[in-house]
Design a protein around this motif. Structure first.
Motif, PDB file in Angstrom:
ATOM      1  N   GLY A  21       0.819  -1.217   0.000  1.00  0.00           N
ATOM      2  CA  GLY A  21       0.000   0.000   0.000  1.00  0.00           C
ATOM      3  C   GLY A  21       0.847   1.258   0.000  1.00  0.00           C
ATOM      4  O   GLY A  21       0.578   2.210  -0.741  1.00  0.00           O
ATOM      5  N   ARG A  22       1.909   1.266   0.822  1.00  0.00           N
ATOM      6  CA  ARG A  22       2.810   2.430   0.863  1.00  0.00           C
ATOM      7  C   ARG A  22       3.527   2.602  -0.466  1.00  0.00           C
ATOM      8  O   ARG A  22       3.714   3.718  -0.950  1.00  0.00           O
ATOM      9  CB  ARG A  22       3.815   2.280   2.007  1.00  0.00           C
ATOM     10  CG  ARG A  22       3.235   2.605   3.369  1.00  0.00           C
ATOM     11  CD  ARG A  22       4.327   2.748   4.419  1.00  0.00           C
ATOM     12  NE  ARG A  22       5.065   1.508   4.633  1.00  0.00           N
ATOM     13  CZ  ARG A  22       4.761   0.581   5.535  1.00  0.00           C
ATOM     14  NH1 ARG A  22       3.725   0.761   6.316  1.00  0.00           N
ATOM     15  NH2 ARG A  22       5.495  -0.495   5.666  1.00  0.00           N
ATOM     16  N   GLN A  23       3.935   1.499  -1.080  1.00  0.00           N
ATOM     17  CA  GLN A  23       4.617   1.575  -2.371  1.00  0.00           C
ATOM     18  C   GLN A  23       3.686   2.121  -3.451  1.00  0.00           C
ATOM     19  O   GLN A  23       4.102   2.938  -4.280  1.00  0.00           O
ATOM     20  CB  GLN A  23       5.151   0.197  -2.780  1.00  0.00           C
ATOM     21  CG  GLN A  23       6.325  -0.277  -1.958  1.00  0.00           C
ATOM     22  CD  GLN A  23       7.538   0.637  -2.118  1.00  0.00           C
ATOM     23  OE1 GLN A  23       7.863   1.066  -3.215  1.00  0.00           O
ATOM     24  NE2 GLN A  23       8.188   0.935  -1.016  1.00  0.00           N
ATOM     25  N   TYR A  27       4.232   5.576  -5.453  1.00  0.00           N
ATOM     26  CA  TYR A  27       4.281   5.554  -6.910  1.00  0.00           C
ATOM     27  C   TYR A  27       3.291   6.556  -7.486  1.00  0.00           C
ATOM     28  O   TYR A  27       3.623   7.332  -8.388  1.00  0.00           O
ATOM     29  CB  TYR A  27       3.957   4.148  -7.424  1.00  0.00           C
ATOM     30  CG  TYR A  27       3.976   4.038  -8.926  1.00  0.00           C
ATOM     31  CD1 TYR A  27       5.171   3.863  -9.605  1.00  0.00           C
ATOM     32  CD2 TYR A  27       2.798   4.131  -9.661  1.00  0.00           C
ATOM     33  CE1 TYR A  27       5.190   3.776 -10.996  1.00  0.00           C
ATOM     34  CE2 TYR A  27       2.810   4.052 -11.041  1.00  0.00           C
ATOM     35  CZ  TYR A  27       4.010   3.878 -11.705  1.00  0.00           C
ATOM     36  OH  TYR A  27       4.023   3.807 -13.072  1.00  0.00           O
ATOM     37  N   GLU A  28       2.055   6.556  -6.951  1.00  0.00           N
ATOM     38  CA  GLU A  28       1.046   7.486  -7.441  1.00  0.00           C
ATOM     39  C   GLU A  28       1.466   8.933  -7.203  1.00  0.00           C
ATOM     40  O   GLU A  28       1.271   9.791  -8.066  1.00  0.00           O
ATOM     41  CB  GLU A  28      -0.303   7.209  -6.781  1.00  0.00           C
ATOM     42  CG  GLU A  28      -0.952   5.939  -7.272  1.00  0.00           C
ATOM     43  CD  GLU A  28      -2.264   5.612  -6.558  1.00  0.00           C
ATOM     44  OE1 GLU A  28      -2.501   6.118  -5.445  1.00  0.00           O
ATOM     45  OE2 GLU A  28      -3.045   4.845  -7.144  1.00  0.00           O
ATOM     46  N   LYS A  34       5.184  14.199 -11.484  1.00  0.00           N
ATOM     47  CA  LYS A  34       5.707  14.277 -12.857  1.00  0.00           C
ATOM     48  C   LYS A  34       4.697  14.940 -13.783  1.00  0.00           C
ATOM     49  O   LYS A  34       5.048  15.776 -14.612  1.00  0.00           O
ATOM     50  CB  LYS A  34       6.045  12.879 -13.382  1.00  0.00           C
ATOM     51  CG  LYS A  34       7.292  12.274 -12.821  1.00  0.00           C
ATOM     52  CD  LYS A  34       7.519  10.891 -13.440  1.00  0.00           C
ATOM     53  CE  LYS A  34       8.685  10.168 -12.817  1.00  0.00           C
ATOM     54  NZ  LYS A  34       8.872   8.825 -13.395  1.00  0.00           N
ATOM     55  N   ALA A  35       3.435  14.558 -13.638  1.00  0.00           N
ATOM     56  CA  ALA A  35       2.383  15.131 -14.481  1.00  0.00           C
ATOM     57  C   ALA A  35       2.235  16.623 -14.209  1.00  0.00           C
ATOM     58  O   ALA A  35       2.113  17.428 -15.150  1.00  0.00           O
ATOM     59  CB  ALA A  35       1.054  14.412 -14.234  1.00  0.00           C
TER      60      ALA A  35
END
Length: 104
Positions: A21-23, A27-28, A34-35
């Motif tokens: 969940g933390r990963q 990542y999100e 970045k977006a």
């Protein structure tokens, strides 16, 4: 990478679940950052700031002017939205009208 889930204890499975969940959250967050950077760069390439293009934040609440005031304590006001304050209910229960409480 292969994980043998069948032979893991409940604690190990829960720990793995938390780690995954933390990963995913990390990542999100990285992808959103970045977006945002790409959109900011595109806006600047066209001579605008991102804030100019998007306007005010949707999460920012606009303030609404008070419409009614307590005649006994004019610092107690109400916009007419949401739950009625006790002083408004008391006034109405006593036979008063909302128009009596309008701020003039």
């Amino acid at each position: 990478m292969s994980i043998d889930l069948e032979n893991m204890s409940l604690k190990e499975l829960r720990d793995l679940h938390k780690t995954v969940g933390r990963q995913i959250d990390g990542y999100e967050t990285k992808q959103k950052d970045k977006a945002k950077a790409a959109v900011q760069q595109a806006a600047e390439e066209h001579g605008y700031s991102l804030k100019e293009l998007l306007g005010a934040s949707k999460s920012a609440k606009s303030s609404v002017a008070a419409k009614y005031a307590n005649p006994d304590d004019t610092s107690a006001t109400w916009t007419g939205r949401g739950r009625q304050p006790l002083w408004v209910k008391g006034h109405l229960d006593a036979g008063g009208n909302l128009d009596d409480l309008l701020i003039k």
